[in-house]
Motif scaffolding. Structure first.
Motif, short mmCIF file in Angstrom:
data_model
loop_
_atom_site.label_atom_id
_atom_site.label_comp_id
_atom_site.label_asym_id
_atom_site.label_seq_id
_atom_site.Cartn_x
_atom_site.Cartn_y
_atom_site.Cartn_z
N ASN A 27 1.83 8.34 4.31
CA ASN A 27 2.62 7.52 5.23
C ASN A 27 2.05 7.58 6.64
O ASN A 27 2.01 6.57 7.36
N SER A 28 1.62 8.76 7.05
CA SER A 28 1.02 8.91 8.37
C SER A 28 -0.29 8.14 8.47
O SER A 28 -0.58 7.47 9.48
N PHE A 29 -1.09 8.21 7.42
CA PHE A 29 -2.36 7.50 7.38
C PHE A 29 -2.14 5.99 7.45
O PHE A 29 -2.85 5.27 8.17
N ALA B 82 0.83 -1.20 0.00
CA ALA B 82 0.00 0.00 0.00
C ALA B 82 0.87 1.26 0.00
O ALA B 82 0.60 2.22 -0.72
N ARG B 83 1.94 1.24 0.80
CA ARG B 83 2.83 2.40 0.82
C ARG B 83 3.52 2.59 -0.53
O ARG B 83 3.77 3.72 -0.96
N ALA B 84 3.83 1.48 -1.19
CA ALA B 84 4.42 1.58 -2.53
C ALA B 84 3.44 2.21 -3.51
O ALA B 84 3.83 2.98 -4.40
N ARG B 85 2.16 1.92 -3.35
CA ARG B 85 1.15 2.53 -4.23
C ARG B 85 1.05 4.04 -3.97
O ARG B 85 0.97 4.83 -4.91
N TRP B 86 1.07 4.42 -2.70
CA TRP B 86 1.02 5.85 -2.40
C TRP B 86 2.26 6.56 -2.97
O TRP B 86 2.16 7.68 -3.49
N ALA B 87 3.42 5.91 -2.83
CA ALA B 87 4.64 6.52 -3.36
C ALA B 87 4.56 6.68 -4.88
O ALA B 87 5.09 7.64 -5.44
N MET C 99 7.70 5.91 13.48
CA MET C 99 7.56 4.95 12.39
C MET C 99 7.34 5.66 11.05
O MET C 99 7.90 5.26 10.03
N VAL C 100 6.53 6.69 11.04
CA VAL C 100 6.26 7.42 9.79
C VAL C 100 7.54 8.04 9.26
O VAL C 100 7.86 7.93 8.06
N THR C 101 8.31 8.70 10.12
CA THR C 101 9.55 9.33 9.69
C THR C 101 10.56 8.29 9.23
O THR C 101 11.25 8.48 8.22
N GLY C 102 10.65 7.17 9.96
CA GLY C 102 11.56 6.12 9.55
C GLY C 102 11.19 5.52 8.21
O GLY C 102 12.05 5.28 7.35
N MET C 103 9.89 5.27 7.99
CA MET C 103 9.45 4.71 6.72
C MET C 103 9.68 5.71 5.57
O MET C 103 10.02 5.31 4.45
N ALA C 104 9.49 7.00 5.84
CA ALA C 104 9.75 8.00 4.81
C ALA C 104 11.23 8.00 4.43
O ALA C 104 11.58 8.16 3.25
#
Length: 398
Positions: free
Chosen positions: A152-154, A133-138, A325-330
């Motif tokens: 990413n926050s969502f 899902a995060r890959a789709r948002w990216a 987690m959001v900042t790390g994933m970003a």
């Protein structure tokens, strides 16, 4: 021009996030598909313990599944990046479903113990839907850093929602229906959610066949140090859960843990309203410093002997986990080559899972050998070590 209220700002940010066609549909599918990940462990423990009368066996089976997932998940994610989400995720989810069904069958037939380990290990092929899902948002918001930050926050808020409700739902189904109900319904949700998610082909990022000599995300400068940060964050999660369960008796423990996850979920949604950080490594260090401070609250309130105070401390402590987690994933997204995005994020999730296992074991030892509530010191130390690791990490985009 009138100034926007907080409600207006939330509405605007998230309406913009879901503007692309198919975004709402794949989000619904991902929510259904990722809920079982929070259900399976609790459901398997209840089912195996009810049948074999051994929580030790049940814990060993689920620990084996976790270790197998840590080995298998990055390879599954690499196939997803290389061949496409729908092409890999559907058969991977089907294999995981067969493993879960085999586990139920082995339990019902009183099969040898080794078959339980083998069956549960097969569920490790379940795809990392959150990473996809995060890959789709990216992919959808690659030219809009603000929208990607909100996305990413969502996604982190959705993760917290699932881990807040999943274990309770699994335990409730096993208790209200029959011991195998949590595993069976979780399996149905996994398959259904994966099919709904992958059916949204318009939002799927294109496959990225890996060129000869292409670097693995692990070899990108700064990634190894960042994975240490995620490992430390996982220790925070695992130790916090086990120590709370050991410190609070009865069903109240679930409610107290739910408050911690709820605080993180709310913080994730609010964090998405902030502008994206220009210096992500610096913000990550700040988030971990805040987490270290807030994680001291459960340690202090536990000494007061009041469950209400402890619940408040956990609620506030949870507010630090989602921003971290959001900042790390970003930062993972920034470091990882575009064609290996799912693999990079799955490596981060795998590090978190490894940390949860370490944190759970450490907190369990503390619960048996140290004064009550002493295990709440483990998250404080882990968050501080994570901050040190983040400060020492020299991240450079590939």
């Amino acid at each position: 021009m009138p100034q926007r209220t907080l409600t207006d700002n939330v509405t605007y940010r998230y309406r913009r996030l879901f503007a692309p066609a198919g975004a709402s549909a794949f989000t619904a599918g991902s929510l259904v598909a990722r809920l079982p990940f929070a259900m399976f462990s609790v459901s398997a423990v209840v089912m195996i313990a009810a049948s074999r009368g051994s929580y030790a066996l049940a814990g060993a089976v689920t620990a084996t599944g976790l270790a197998t997932t840590a080995l298998v998940a990055p390879w599954t994610a690499r196939l997803v990046d290389r061949y496409g989400q729908a092409r890999v995720a559907v058969p991977a989810a089907a294999l995981a479903a067969l493993g879960a069904l085999a586990l139920v069958l082995c339990v019902r037939l009183d099969a040898p113990a080794w078959t339980l380990f083998a069956s549960y290990a097969a569920t490790a092929t379940a795809p990392n839907v959150g990473g996809m899902a995060r890959a789709r948002w990216a992919h959808l918001h690659r030219d809009d850093p603000g929208a990607l930050h909100t996305a990413n926050s969502f996604e982190q808020a959705l993760d917290e929602l699932c881990f807040m409700t999943g274990p309770a739902l699994g335990a409730l189904l096993c208790a209200a229906l029959f011991p195998e109900a949590g595993t069976l319904i979780g399996t149905a949700l996994l398959v259904t959610g994966t099919l709904l998610f992958t059916a949204q082909r318009s939002t799927e990022p294109p496959p990225a066949p890996r060129a000869a000599g292409a670097r693995s995300p692990l070899r990108v400068r700064g990634m190894a140090g960042l994975l240490v940060v995620f490992l430390a964050t996982g220790v925070v999660f695992g130790a916090l859960e086990v120590t709370t369960l050991a410190h609070v008796d009865g069903p109240t423990a679930g409610l107290v843990l739910g408050l911690q996850a709820g605080g993180s979920c709310a913080a994730g949604l609010l964090y998405g309203l902030l502008p994206p950080a220009r210096a992500l490594p610096r913000r990550l260090v700040g988030c971990l410093a805040a987490m270290t401070v807030l994680m001291a609250l459960p340690l202090l309130t536990a000494r007061a002997g009041s469950t209400a105070l402890l619940a408040g401390g956990l609620l506030l402590a949870g507010a630090a986990t989602a921003p971290t987690m959001v900042t790390g994933m970003a930062l993972v997204q920034r470091l990882t080559p575009r064609g290996a995005l799912t693999e990079g994020m799955t490596l981060a999730v795998t590090a978190v899972l490894g940390g949860i296992a370490v944190g759970s074991a450490t907190a369990g030892w503390c619960a048996e050998h140290l004064p009550a509530g002493a295990g709440f010191a483990v998250p404080v130390v882990a968050a501080a070590l994570g901050g040190v690791a983040a400060g020492m990490t020299k991240a450079r985009p590939s």
